[in-house]
Design a protein around this motif. Structure first.
Motif, short mmCIF file in Angstrom:
data_model
loop_
_atom_site.label_atom_id
_atom_site.label_comp_id
_atom_site.label_asym_id
_atom_site.label_seq_id
_atom_site.Cartn_x
_atom_site.Cartn_y
_atom_site.Cartn_z
N GLU A 88 0.82 -1.21 0.00
CA GLU A 88 0.00 0.00 0.00
C GLU A 88 0.86 1.27 0.00
O GLU A 88 0.57 2.22 -0.73
N ARG A 89 1.91 1.27 0.80
CA ARG A 89 2.82 2.42 0.84
C ARG A 89 3.48 2.64 -0.52
O ARG A 89 3.59 3.77 -1.00
N SER A 90 3.89 1.55 -1.16
CA SER A 90 4.51 1.65 -2.48
C SER A 90 3.52 2.11 -3.53
O SER A 90 3.86 2.93 -4.40
N LEU A 91 2.29 1.59 -3.47
CA LEU A 91 1.28 2.03 -4.43
C LEU A 91 0.96 3.51 -4.26
O LEU A 91 0.70 4.22 -5.25
N GLU A 92 0.99 4.01 -3.03
CA GLU A 92 0.79 5.45 -2.79
C GLU A 92 1.82 6.25 -3.59
O GLU A 92 1.50 7.24 -4.22
N PHE A 93 3.07 5.80 -3.56
CA PHE A 93 4.14 6.48 -4.29
C PHE A 93 3.99 6.30 -5.80
O PHE A 93 3.97 7.28 -6.54
N TYR A 94 3.89 5.06 -6.25
CA TYR A 94 3.89 4.79 -7.69
C TYR A 94 2.62 5.28 -8.38
O TYR A 94 2.68 5.76 -9.52
N GLY A 99 1.91 8.64 -10.82
CA GLY A 99 0.78 8.54 -11.74
C GLY A 99 0.72 7.27 -12.56
O GLY A 99 0.04 7.23 -13.59
N LEU A 100 1.37 6.20 -12.12
CA LEU A 100 1.32 4.94 -12.86
C LEU A 100 0.01 4.22 -12.56
O LEU A 100 -0.50 4.29 -11.44
N GLU A 101 -0.50 3.51 -13.56
CA GLU A 101 -1.77 2.80 -13.41
C GLU A 101 -1.54 1.30 -13.32
O GLU A 101 -0.65 0.75 -13.96
N ILE A 102 -2.39 0.63 -12.54
CA ILE A 102 -2.32 -0.82 -12.38
C ILE A 102 -2.79 -1.51 -13.65
O ILE A 102 -3.77 -1.11 -14.26
N ASN A 103 -2.08 -2.56 -14.04
CA ASN A 103 -2.51 -3.41 -15.14
C ASN A 103 -3.39 -4.50 -14.54
O ASN A 103 -2.90 -5.47 -13.97
N GLU A 104 -4.68 -4.32 -14.66
CA GLU A 104 -5.64 -5.26 -14.06
C GLU A 104 -5.63 -6.64 -14.73
O GLU A 104 -6.11 -7.62 -14.16
N GLN A 160 10.07 17.11 -11.72
CA GLN A 160 10.80 17.81 -10.66
C GLN A 160 9.83 18.62 -9.80
O GLN A 160 9.91 18.60 -8.57
N ALA A 161 8.87 19.30 -10.43
CA ALA A 161 7.87 20.08 -9.69
C ALA A 161 6.98 19.16 -8.85
O ALA A 161 6.64 19.49 -7.70
N ILE A 162 6.62 18.00 -9.37
CA ILE A 162 5.79 17.02 -8.64
C ILE A 162 6.54 16.53 -7.40
O ILE A 162 5.99 16.46 -6.30
N LEU A 163 7.82 16.17 -7.57
CA LEU A 163 8.63 15.68 -6.45
C LEU A 163 8.85 16.79 -5.41
O LEU A 163 8.80 16.53 -4.21
N ASP A 164 9.07 18.02 -5.87
CA ASP A 164 9.22 19.15 -4.95
C ASP A 164 7.96 19.32 -4.11
O ASP A 164 8.03 19.47 -2.89
N LYS A 165 6.80 19.29 -4.75
CA LYS A 165 5.51 19.48 -4.06
C LYS A 165 5.29 18.38 -3.01
O LYS A 165 4.77 18.64 -1.93
N ALA A 166 5.70 17.14 -3.34
CA ALA A 166 5.52 16.01 -2.43
C ALA A 166 6.63 15.93 -1.38
O ALA A 166 6.57 15.08 -0.48
N GLY A 167 7.66 16.75 -1.51
CA GLY A 167 8.77 16.72 -0.55
C GLY A 167 9.66 15.50 -0.71
O GLY A 167 10.28 15.05 0.26
N ILE A 168 9.73 14.96 -1.91
CA ILE A 168 10.53 13.77 -2.17
C ILE A 168 11.90 14.19 -2.69
O ILE A 168 11.99 14.91 -3.69
N PRO A 169 12.98 13.77 -2.02
CA PRO A 169 14.33 14.16 -2.47
C PRO A 169 14.70 13.52 -3.80
O PRO A 169 14.22 12.43 -4.13
N ILE A 180 16.46 12.85 -13.96
CA ILE A 180 16.29 13.05 -12.52
C ILE A 180 16.27 11.68 -11.85
O ILE A 180 15.74 10.71 -12.41
N PHE A 181 16.88 11.58 -10.68
CA PHE A 181 16.97 10.33 -9.93
C PHE A 181 16.28 10.51 -8.59
O PHE A 181 16.47 11.52 -7.91
N THR A 182 15.49 9.53 -8.20
CA THR A 182 14.85 9.54 -6.88
C THR A 182 14.79 8.12 -6.37
O THR A 182 15.23 7.18 -7.04
N ARG A 183 14.24 7.95 -5.19
CA ARG A 183 14.09 6.62 -4.60
C ARG A 183 12.65 6.43 -4.15
O ARG A 183 12.00 7.38 -3.72
N ASP A 184 12.18 5.20 -4.23
CA ASP A 184 10.83 4.89 -3.74
C ASP A 184 10.89 4.69 -2.23
O ASP A 184 11.97 4.81 -1.63
N PRO A 185 9.78 4.39 -1.57
CA PRO A 185 9.80 4.25 -0.09
C PRO A 185 10.71 3.15 0.43
O PRO A 185 11.07 3.14 1.60
#
Length: 195
Positions: A88-94, A99-104, A160-169, A180-185
């Motif tokens: 659930e925590r990972s899905l919150e991020f992804y 903005g990724l969608e699940i492949n049902e 970059q603007a999305i990550l800034d707004k979410a406070g994600i380094p 741009i490089f980031t890390r998931d939870p």
């Protein structure tokens, strides 16, 4: 030219040269190299020979030659598997940050662990809720110096603007290219490169 290697270094080098077969001395190893210009994968054949000595084990590269093309129909990467501690925590991020969608259409209930398949263009990320053997601390600050998956995007500045707004380094590409490089939870490194 011979070089002195410990047995474990010789086995490690042997494994790197031939990742798909068991390690044994005096047998050819093959790796694939794509040559500039033709984009074709050519098989390079290296014969290795391990010989013992008082100082340690010696690994001689006896020959290197280009052999036949390896062709079994590679068409692309289907998915990248990413371990997560809490789905659930990972899905919150992804989903909610990236903005990724699940492949049902992909099975979620047929595997012995929880997971989700997320669309990345025509390919996927397979989130798998399993223990992560990688440490969460002590990893390189810049994700490009760590194991990572790279996703092609159209506009790095928007992400970059999305990550800034979410406070994600994040860090930007050290080469100056738009990436741009980031890390998931779970500290899995992700690269987003502008195409």
């Amino acid at each position: 030219m011979a070089s002195l290697l410990s047995l474990s270094a010789a086995i490690s080098l042997r494994h790197k040269l031939n990742r798909s077969s068991a390690v044994s001395a005096n047998t050819p190893s093959k790796i694939c190299h794509t040559f500039p210009g033709n984009g074709r994968c050519q098989r390079l054949s290296f014969k290795t020979k391990a010989a013992g000595s008082v100082e340690g084990h010696v690994l001689d590269k006896e020959s290197a030659s280009i052999s036949d093309k390896i062709d079994y129909g590679v068409v692309g990467i289907h998915h990248v598997g990413i371990l997560c501690e809490n789905l659930e925590r990972s899905l919150e991020f992804y989903q909610n940050i990236l903005g990724l969608e699940i492949n049902e259409a992909r099975p979620h209930d047929k595997l012995p662990y929880r997971g989700a398949w997320l669309w990345v263009g025509s390919e996927m990320i397979h989130l798998m809720e399993l223990p992560n053997p990688d440490p969460l601390i002590g990893r390189p600050e810049h994700g490009g110096r760590d194991r990572h998956a790279c996703i092609s995007i159209q506009d790095v500045s928007k992400l970059q603007a999305i990550l800034d707004k979410a406070g994600i380094p994040y860090t930007l590409s050290r080469s100056g290219r738009p990436a741009i490089f980031t890390r998931d939870p779970d500290a899995n490194a992700l690269e987003f490169t502008q195409v």
